[in-house]
Design a protein around this motif. Structure first.
Motif, PDB file in Angstrom:
ATOM      1  N   ASN A  43       1.052  -1.290   0.084  1.00 40.22           N
ATOM      2  CA  ASN A  43      -0.069  -0.087  -0.091  1.00 40.22           C
ATOM      3  C   ASN A  43       0.885   1.162   0.002  1.00 40.22           C
ATOM      4  N   TYR A  44       1.916   1.363   0.958  1.00 38.85           N
ATOM      5  CA  TYR A  44       2.794   2.332   0.940  1.00 38.85           C
ATOM      6  C   TYR A  44       3.496   2.520  -0.483  1.00 38.85           C
ATOM      7  N   VAL A  45       3.777   1.509  -1.044  1.00 28.99           N
ATOM      8  CA  VAL A  45       4.554   1.748  -2.368  1.00 28.99           C
ATOM      9  C   VAL A  45       3.507   2.464  -3.471  1.00 28.99           C
ATOM     10  N   ILE A  46       2.521   1.857  -3.379  1.00 23.89           N
ATOM     11  CA  ILE A  46       1.356   2.385  -4.512  1.00 23.89           C
ATOM     12  C   ILE A  46       0.992   3.815  -4.138  1.00 23.89           C
ATOM     13  N   ASN A  47       0.458   4.000  -3.008  1.00 21.41           N
ATOM     14  CA  ASN A  47       0.249   5.503  -2.650  1.00 21.41           C
ATOM     15  C   ASN A  47       1.363   6.482  -2.714  1.00 21.41           C
ATOM     16  N   THR A  48       2.762   6.082  -2.602  1.00 19.63           N
ATOM     17  CA  THR A  48       3.570   7.062  -2.573  1.00 19.63           C
ATOM     18  C   THR A  48       4.273   7.081  -4.063  1.00 19.63           C
ATOM     19  N   ARG A  49       4.450   5.947  -4.709  1.00 19.61           N
ATOM     20  CA  ARG A  49       4.977   5.802  -6.024  1.00 19.61           C
ATOM     21  C   ARG A  49       4.366   5.911  -7.092  1.00 19.61           C
ATOM     22  N   PHE A  50       3.106   5.492  -7.124  1.00 17.30           N
ATOM     23  CA  PHE A  50       2.229   5.641  -8.175  1.00 17.30           C
ATOM     24  C   PHE A  50       1.048   6.546  -8.234  1.00 17.30           C
ATOM     25  N   THR A  51       1.500   7.509  -8.051  1.00 13.99           N
ATOM     26  CA  THR A  51       0.495   8.939  -8.022  1.00 13.99           C
ATOM     27  C   THR A  51       0.381   9.509  -9.334  1.00 13.99           C
ATOM     28  N   VAL A  52      -0.734  10.161  -9.480  1.00 16.37           N
ATOM     29  CA  VAL A  52      -1.231  11.093 -10.758  1.00 16.37           C
ATOM     30  C   VAL A  52      -0.109  11.760 -10.978  1.00 16.37           C
ATOM     31  N   GLU A  53       0.655  12.652 -10.117  1.00 19.05           N
ATOM     32  CA  GLU A  53       1.812  13.330 -10.521  1.00 19.05           C
ATOM     33  C   GLU A  53       2.894  12.760 -10.866  1.00 19.05           C
ATOM     34  N   GLY A  55       2.420   9.983 -12.999  1.00 20.36           N
ATOM     35  CA  GLY A  55       1.898   9.503 -14.341  1.00 20.36           C
ATOM     36  C   GLY A  55       1.046   8.271 -14.039  1.00 20.36           C
ATOM     37  N   TYR A  56       0.442   7.883 -13.049  1.00 21.65           N
ATOM     38  CA  TYR A  56      -0.249   6.804 -12.567  1.00 21.65           C
ATOM     39  C   TYR A  56      -1.783   6.944 -12.176  1.00 21.65           C
ATOM     40  N   LEU A  57      -2.447   6.013 -12.712  1.00 20.01           N
ATOM     41  CA  LEU A  57      -3.856   6.152 -12.233  1.00 20.01           C
ATOM     42  C   LEU A  57      -4.028   4.746 -11.381  1.00 20.01           C
ATOM     43  N   VAL A  58      -4.501   4.734 -10.301  1.00 16.43           N
ATOM     44  CA  VAL A  58      -4.705   3.615  -9.213  1.00 16.43           C
ATOM     45  C   VAL A  58      -6.053   3.304  -9.118  1.00 16.43           C
ATOM     46  N   GLU A  59      -6.501   2.285  -9.243  1.00 20.53           N
ATOM     47  CA  GLU A  59      -7.801   1.708  -8.910  1.00 20.53           C
ATOM     48  C   GLU A  59      -7.744   0.501  -7.995  1.00 20.53           C
ATOM     49  N   SER A  60      -8.630   0.219  -7.081  1.00 21.57           N
ATOM     50  CA  SER A  60      -8.644  -0.670  -6.375  1.00 21.57           C
ATOM     51  C   SER A  60      -9.965  -1.316  -6.202  1.00 21.57           C
ATOM     52  N   GLY A  65     -12.090 -11.062  -4.360  1.00 22.09           N
ATOM     53  CA  GLY A  65     -11.424 -11.331  -5.707  1.00 22.09           C
ATOM     54  C   GLY A  65     -10.782 -10.054  -6.045  1.00 22.09           C
ATOM     55  N   GLY A  66     -10.422  -9.002  -4.775  1.00 28.15           N
ATOM     56  CA  GLY A  66     -10.129  -7.890  -5.180  1.00 28.15           C
ATOM     57  C   GLY A  66      -8.728  -7.936  -5.654  1.00 28.15           C
ATOM     58  N   TYR A  67      -8.543  -6.648  -6.314  1.00 28.77           N
ATOM     59  CA  TYR A  67      -7.245  -6.236  -6.988  1.00 28.77           C
ATOM     60  C   TYR A  67      -6.858  -4.932  -7.027  1.00 28.77           C
ATOM     61  N   ILE A  68      -5.587  -4.638  -7.380  1.00 32.67           N
ATOM     62  CA  ILE A  68      -5.326  -3.183  -7.608  1.00 32.67           C
ATOM     63  C   ILE A  68      -5.020  -3.038  -8.869  1.00 32.67           C
ATOM     64  N   ARG A  69      -5.340  -2.259  -9.580  1.00 32.46           N
ATOM     65  CA  ARG A  69      -5.041  -1.752 -11.197  1.00 32.46           C
ATOM     66  C   ARG A  69      -4.198  -0.587 -11.110  1.00 32.46           C
ATOM     67  N   ILE A  70      -3.147  -0.758 -11.846  1.00 35.78           N
ATOM     68  CA  ILE A  70      -2.132   0.454 -11.809  1.00 35.78           C
ATOM     69  C   ILE A  70      -2.108   0.622 -13.366  1.00 35.78           C
ATOM     70  N   THR A  71      -2.412   1.840 -13.871  1.00 41.28           N
ATOM     71  CA  THR A  71      -2.370   2.242 -15.104  1.00 41.28           C
ATOM     72  C   THR A  71      -1.164   3.377 -15.578  1.00 41.28           C
ATOM     73  N   ARG A  72      -0.356   3.227 -16.357  1.00 44.35           N
ATOM     74  CA  ARG A  72       0.395   4.357 -16.743  1.00 44.35           C
ATOM     75  C   ARG A  72      -0.018   5.119 -17.594  1.00 44.35           C
ATOM     76  N   ILE A  73      -0.269   6.495 -17.371  1.00 39.39           N
ATOM     77  CA  ILE A  73      -0.713   7.523 -18.087  1.00 39.39           C
ATOM     78  C   ILE A  73       0.326   7.988 -19.315  1.00 39.39           C
ATOM     79  N   THR A  74      -0.200   7.822 -20.415  1.00 34.19           N
ATOM     80  CA  THR A  74       0.745   8.211 -21.458  1.00 34.19           C
ATOM     81  C   THR A  74       0.350   9.195 -22.101  1.00 34.19           C
ATOM     82  N   ASN A  75       1.030   9.870 -22.898  1.00 39.03           N
ATOM     83  CA  ASN A  75       0.551  11.326 -23.531  1.00 39.03           C
ATOM     84  C   ASN A  75       1.618  11.613 -24.391  1.00 39.03           C
ATOM     85  N   GLU A  76       1.412  11.417 -25.998  1.00 38.67           N
ATOM     86  CA  GLU A  76       2.493  11.569 -27.024  1.00 38.67           C
ATOM     87  C   GLU A  76       2.678  12.767 -27.181  1.00 38.67           C
ATOM     88  N   ASP A  77       1.763  13.743 -26.796  1.00 34.41           N
ATOM     89  CA  ASP A  77       1.721  15.169 -27.029  1.00 34.41           C
ATOM     90  C   ASP A  77       2.498  15.868 -26.030  1.00 34.41           C
TER      91      ASP A  77
END
Length: 152
Positions: A43-53, A55-60, A65-77
């Motif tokens: 939890n600590y790693v996800i909350n501190t290292r995978f933030t919107v700032e 470039g990550y989106l985290v859903e739980s 059957g729970g999970y944590i989904r970590i998505t890398r926000i990509t922006n070509e422009d």
């Protein structure tokens, strides 16, 4: 020697990088077992290292059957990314959020390490010797000016 937080972060980033979808679903307990740590460390790693700032989106999803989904926000422009960051930091921004943003800009190769060090020194709380919330508002203005200069 890296600490466990850095090791877990590096592992999760490699897993994300190796997927075509730039998103992963993990079970906190499985990752904790893999690194022989408590689930709260994950939890600590996800909350501190995978933030919107950064470039990550985290859903739980909680439950059996729970999970944590970590998505890398990509922006070509790159200009659009900078505009989104400027919008995110207005009207004020904390020092830690700014550092996270600068790390993201480094990863995206928008700024160099030298530029990041200069920017960090300009927005540091010791440089901006004002009381809160004024300090965070001034930091936002300085960051906005620097980011706008990067666009052109």
């Amino acid at each position: 020697m890296s600490n466990i937080t850095d090791v877990i972060e590096t592992y999760l980033k490699k897993v994300i990088q190796n997927t075509n979808h730039k998103a992963i679903e993990i079970k906190r307990s499985e990752i904790a077992d893999r690194f022989e740590c408590v689930p709260s460390q994950i939890n600590y790693v996800i909350n501190t290292r995978f933030t919107v700032e950064r470039g990550y989106l985290v859903e739980s999803k909680r439950g059996g059957g729970g999970y944590i989904r970590i998505t890398r926000i990509t922006n070509e422009d790159k200009a659009k990314l900078i505009d989104e960051i400027i919008e995110m930091i207005q009207p004020s921004v904390t020092q830690q959020a700014t550092i996270d943003i600068l790390e993201r800009l480094l990863e995206e190769e928008i700024i160099t390490k030298r530029e990041a060090r200069i920017m960090v020194s300009a927005i540091d709380r010791s440089t901006l010797a004002f009381q809160l919330p004024v300090r965070d508002e001034i930091r936002s203005r300085i960051m906005t000016a620097m980011l706008t200069a990067l666009k052109y």
